[in-house]
Scaffold this active site. Structure first.
Site, PDB file in Angstrom:
ATOM      1  N   LYS A 184      -7.985  20.964  -6.689  1.00 19.98           N
ATOM      2  CA  LYS A 184      -7.786  19.741  -5.906  1.00 19.98           C
ATOM      3  C   LYS A 184      -8.711  18.643  -6.407  1.00 19.98           C
ATOM      4  O   LYS A 184      -9.921  18.692  -6.187  1.00 19.98           O
ATOM      5  CB  LYS A 184      -8.061  19.971  -4.415  1.00 19.98           C
ATOM      6  CG  LYS A 184      -7.507  18.805  -3.591  1.00 19.98           C
ATOM      7  CD  LYS A 184      -8.065  18.715  -2.195  1.00 19.98           C
ATOM      8  CE  LYS A 184      -9.381  17.988  -2.122  1.00 19.98           C
ATOM      9  NZ  LYS A 184      -9.328  16.576  -2.560  1.00 19.98           N
ATOM     10  N   GLU A 258     -21.946  22.499  -6.656  1.00 20.37           N
ATOM     11  CA  GLU A 258     -22.642  21.490  -7.475  1.00 20.37           C
ATOM     12  C   GLU A 258     -22.686  20.224  -6.634  1.00 20.37           C
ATOM     13  O   GLU A 258     -21.669  19.565  -6.449  1.00 20.37           O
ATOM     14  CB  GLU A 258     -21.850  21.222  -8.769  1.00 20.37           C
ATOM     15  CG  GLU A 258     -21.749  22.396  -9.701  1.00 20.37           C
ATOM     16  CD  GLU A 258     -23.070  22.716 -10.388  1.00 20.37           C
ATOM     17  OE1 GLU A 258     -24.008  21.898 -10.304  1.00 20.37           O
ATOM     18  OE2 GLU A 258     -23.156  23.785 -10.979  1.00 20.37           O
ATOM     19  N   CYS A 292     -24.062  12.364 -10.410  1.00 20.48           N
ATOM     20  CA  CYS A 292     -24.880  13.273  -9.600  1.00 20.48           C
ATOM     21  C   CYS A 292     -26.301  13.382 -10.133  1.00 20.48           C
ATOM     22  O   CYS A 292     -27.247  13.502  -9.374  1.00 20.48           O
ATOM     23  CB  CYS A 292     -24.233  14.644  -9.555  1.00 20.48           C
ATOM     24  SG  CYS A 292     -23.780  15.236 -11.186  1.00 20.48           S
ATOM     25  N   GLU A 392     -29.420   9.788  -1.670  1.00 26.10           N
ATOM     26  CA  GLU A 392     -28.580   9.537  -2.836  1.00 26.10           C
ATOM     27  C   GLU A 392     -27.733   8.291  -2.561  1.00 26.10           C
ATOM     28  O   GLU A 392     -26.931   8.273  -1.623  1.00 26.10           O
ATOM     29  CB  GLU A 392     -27.669  10.741  -3.085  1.00 26.10           C
ATOM     30  CG  GLU A 392     -26.851  10.586  -4.340  1.00 26.10           C
ATOM     31  CD  GLU A 392     -25.898  11.760  -4.570  1.00 26.10           C
ATOM     32  OE1 GLU A 392     -25.246  12.206  -3.624  1.00 26.10           O
ATOM     33  OE2 GLU A 392     -25.830  12.230  -5.718  1.00 26.10           O
TER      34      GLU A 392
HETATM   35  P1  NAD Z   1     -17.228  14.594  -1.201  1.00 31.15           P
HETATM   36  O1  NAD Z   1     -18.038  15.790  -0.911  1.00 31.15           O
HETATM   37  O2  NAD Z   1     -16.925  13.652  -0.115  1.00 31.15           O
HETATM   38  O3  NAD Z   1     -15.797  15.027  -1.796  1.00 31.15           O
HETATM   39  C1  NAD Z   1     -15.695  15.898  -2.889  1.00 31.15           C
HETATM   40  C2  NAD Z   1     -14.376  16.636  -2.819  1.00 31.15           C
HETATM   41  O4  NAD Z   1     -14.346  17.444  -1.651  1.00 31.15           O
HETATM   42  C3  NAD Z   1     -13.154  15.742  -2.740  1.00 31.15           C
HETATM   43  O5  NAD Z   1     -12.124  16.336  -3.503  1.00 31.15           O
HETATM   44  C4  NAD Z   1     -12.813  15.769  -1.249  1.00 31.15           C
HETATM   45  O6  NAD Z   1     -11.459  15.510  -0.958  1.00 31.15           O
HETATM   46  C5  NAD Z   1     -13.181  17.180  -0.884  1.00 31.15           C
HETATM   47  N1  NAD Z   1     -13.520  17.391   0.532  1.00 31.15           N
HETATM   48  C6  NAD Z   1     -14.055  16.517   1.405  1.00 31.15           C
HETATM   49  N2  NAD Z   1     -14.274  17.115   2.597  1.00 31.15           N
HETATM   50  C7  NAD Z   1     -13.880  18.410   2.458  1.00 31.15           C
HETATM   51  C8  NAD Z   1     -13.889  19.545   3.325  1.00 31.15           C
HETATM   52  N3  NAD Z   1     -14.336  19.455   4.564  1.00 31.15           N
HETATM   53  N4  NAD Z   1     -13.457  20.716   2.834  1.00 31.15           N
HETATM   54  C9  NAD Z   1     -13.024  20.832   1.564  1.00 31.15           C
HETATM   55  N5  NAD Z   1     -12.975  19.787   0.710  1.00 31.15           N
HETATM   56  C10 NAD Z   1     -13.418  18.595   1.144  1.00 31.15           C
HETATM   57  O7  NAD Z   1     -17.993  13.925  -2.405  1.00 31.15           O
HETATM   58  P2  NAD Z   1     -17.665  12.576  -3.140  1.00 31.15           P
HETATM   59  O8  NAD Z   1     -18.181  11.455  -2.338  1.00 31.15           O
HETATM   60  O9  NAD Z   1     -16.238  12.579  -3.547  1.00 31.15           O
HETATM   61  O10 NAD Z   1     -18.518  12.763  -4.483  1.00 31.15           O
HETATM   62  C11 NAD Z   1     -19.800  12.336  -4.617  1.00 31.15           C
HETATM   63  C12 NAD Z   1     -20.771  13.471  -4.491  1.00 31.15           C
HETATM   64  O11 NAD Z   1     -20.516  14.471  -5.486  1.00 31.15           O
HETATM   65  C13 NAD Z   1     -22.187  13.034  -4.725  1.00 31.15           C
HETATM   66  O12 NAD Z   1     -23.032  13.577  -3.758  1.00 31.15           O
HETATM   67  C14 NAD Z   1     -22.517  13.605  -6.097  1.00 31.15           C
HETATM   68  O13 NAD Z   1     -23.875  13.785  -6.336  1.00 31.15           O
HETATM   69  C15 NAD Z   1     -21.740  14.858  -6.110  1.00 31.15           C
HETATM   70  N6  NAD Z   1     -21.530  15.343  -7.483  1.00 31.15           N
HETATM   71  C16 NAD Z   1     -22.237  16.436  -7.933  1.00 31.15           C
HETATM   72  C17 NAD Z   1     -22.099  16.879  -9.242  1.00 31.15           C
HETATM   73  C18 NAD Z   1     -22.866  18.058  -9.757  1.00 31.15           C
HETATM   74  O14 NAD Z   1     -22.504  18.615 -10.792  1.00 31.15           O
HETATM   75  N7  NAD Z   1     -23.918  18.492  -9.084  1.00 31.15           N
HETATM   76  C19 NAD Z   1     -21.232  16.207 -10.097  1.00 31.15           C
HETATM   77  C20 NAD Z   1     -20.525  15.104  -9.617  1.00 31.15           C
HETATM   78  C21 NAD Z   1     -20.679  14.676  -8.300  1.00 31.15           C
END
Ligand code: NAD
Length: 488
Positions: A184, A258, A292, A392
């Site tokens: 997804k 992650e 991230c 962040e």
């Molecule tokens: P997010 O957690 O809001 O969403 C990430 C994904 O999870 C999306 O596909 C979203 O639709 C899905 N999602 C949201 N709520 C969910 C739930 N309750 N159950 C299952 N899936 C759900 O994050 P974002 O705002 O899209 O991304 C930014 C974040 O991602 C930042 O905190 C960033 O640091 C992190 N990130 C981490 C890495 C790493 O490798 N550590 C890499 C890239 C981004």
């Protein structure tokens, strides 16, 4: 099947069991953040669609006489290698789709992100034939050994900042080990992943091995709850990571997370200053700071503070902010209006808390006012307990702090809930290695920032998550270890 020309992108469907199908639920718009305009409509997978995708993945996994389970490890490796070739052959289109959807400069998607996607598949293609257990000597009348077996159905859920790259970090090891996947992508940026689905089929992945479902949190949550999913591989925010751990507990899913970061970038007075300045700018402004592992907390040794910060501000003004499709652009559009408002909110919080705004600080106009652009922003005089030093921001905003010695900076750098990455700039080798050991972070860069390789594990300490993407270590998160004991 997603078709795209420069002006027309077809609506996104779901990839289930090797077929592109209409979703049974609603659809939603995906928006170009550089213009605010709608690019196309995307299917929002309902719980029923999730069920079907999981059923397809389960069938492809369980069918011992089916094409996936009968495929040799060597043939699996070849399919992954062909995926890499097809990504390269279609690199312009994939990069353009991702830039349109995410707002990142085409320079980054074309020359950094997409080439790394191909690298990741090639790296894991090589591993497919090297996944093995061990024979272990125990009793003279026993033959005892271990097997590393695929876990089963992997639910991969990724964020919007590196849409196809993050997906490749999950797909490469999952498929090399023989699992099947329901992927997804983030609702903000589904396009490059959907186009990739065609390439994976063309490369020879049998039906049901890779299923792609689009949608937001509800679709993701349905996948996490689903009893037919054995493992969740997640990249996203720490808040959602915690929810996933809780939701996955009911079915005791394997989970790797992650998550977010607030990475310290530490500059000693004895570093090569020009390189450190460029490294600091690259560390925060690459990917618009929506990274991230962004070096969002810059610690500068006090005795060079004035000189360092004046260079930093001067160079930041030369960064070309603009149309993400322009090859000269180095700072693109923030992914969505919501994200832009959140970043602007942090800038206001920084000012209110008494930090000094040294550069940027405002929304920027590019071709009118409709795009979501923010100037490269630098704060000085930041204290470690301020919101902009602890949380962040996930945008082009740098918080700079100062320190006097290695003990002080080690403590300050570790005083944060996250532990994803870090960097040290110095010409003193001993100091660099001493501090590397003290930093609580999954990666330490020395005299560079943000570089990665498919062979090197990447992941977090503390609330940046657990498990590792990339490298040999990632494979262990996609296999179960079985012991076999046979009496002779
Ligand atoms: P997010 O957690 O809001 O969403 C990430 C994904 O999870 C999306 O596909 C979203 O639709 C899905 N999602 C949201 N709520 C969910 C739930 N309750 N159950 C299952 N899936 C759900 O994050 P974002 O705002 O899209 O991304 C930014 C974040 O991602 C930042 O905190 C960033 O640091 C992190 N990130 C981490 C890495 C790493 O490798 N550590 C890499 C890239 C981004």
């Amino acid at each position: 099947m997603l078709t795209a020309t420069k002006t027309n992108i077809s609506p996104g469907k779901l990839l289930i069991n090797g077929q592109w199908v209409e979703g049974s639920g609603k659809s939603f718009d995906t928006v170009n953040p550089a213009t605010g305009g709608v690019l196309t409509q995307i299917a929002e997978a309902s719980a029923k669609d999730v069920d079907q995708a999981v059923a397809a993945a389960r069938k492809a996994f369980e069918d011992m006489a089916g094409p996936w389970r009968k495929m040799s490890a060597s043939e699996r490796g070849k399919v992954l290698w062909r995926i890499a070739d097809l990504v390269e052959a279609n690199i312009e289109e994939l990069a353009e789709l991702e830039t349109l959807d995410n707002g990142k400069p085409i320079f980054e998607s074309r020359y950094v992100d997409m080439p790394m996607v191909a690298d990741v598949f090639r790296y894991f293609a090589g591993w497919a034939t090297k996944i093995h257990g061990e024979t272990v000597n125990t009793f003279s009348n026993a033959f005892t050994y271990t097997l590393r077996e695929p876990i089963g159905v992997v639910g991969a859920i990724v964020a919007w900042n590196f849409p196809l790259l993050l997906a490749s970090w999950k797909l490469g090891p999952a498929l090399a080990c023989g699992n099947t996947v329901v992927l997804k992508p983030a609702e903000q940026t589904p396009l490059s992943v959907l186009r990739f689905g065609d390439l994976a089929l063309e490369a020879g992945l049998p039906p049901g091995v890779l299923n792609i479902i689009t949608g937001g949190p509800e679709t993701g949550a349905a996948l996490v709850r689903h009893p037919g999913v054995d493992k969740i591989a997640f990249t996203g925010s720490t808040v959602v990571g915690k929810e996933i751990m809780r939701a996955g507990a009911d079915t005791l899913k394997r989970v790797t997370l992650e998550l977010g970061g607030k990475s310290p970038n530490i500059v000693f007075a004895d570093s090569a200053m020009d390189s450190a300045v460029k490294g600091a700018l690259n560390g925060i402004f690459y990917g618009k700071g929506e990274v991230c592992c962004a070096g969002s907390r810059l610690f500068v040794e006090k005795k060079v503070e004035d000189e360092f910060l004046s260079k930093l501000v001067e160079y930041s003004k030369k960064i070309k902010l603009g149309d993400p499709l322009d090859p000269k652009t180095r700072l693109g559009a923030i992914v969505s209006e919501k994200q832009m408002q959140s970043v602007l909110g942090y800038i206001e919080a920084g000012k209110k808390e008494g930090a000094t705004l040294l550069a940027g600080g405002k929304r920027a106009a590019v071709n009118g006012d409709n795009g979501y652009f923010i100037e490269p922003t630098i704060f000085g005089g930041v204290k470690n307990d301020m919101k902009i030093a602890q949380e962040e921001i996930f945008g082009p905003v740098l918080a700079t702090l100062t320190f006097d010695d290695i003990d002080e900076v080690a403590a300050l750098a570790n005083e944060n809930v996250y532990g994803l990455a870090s960097a040290i700039w110095t010409n003193d080798i001993k100091k660099a290695h001493q501090l590397s050991r003290r930093l609580k972070a999954g990666t330490v860069w020395i005299n560079t920032y943000g570089v990665m390789d498919a062979a090197l594990p990447f992941g977090g300490f503390k609330q940046s998550g657990f498990g590792r993407d990339l490298g040999m270590d990632a494979l262990h998160h996609y296999t179960e270890l079985k012991t076999v004991w046979m009496n002779l």
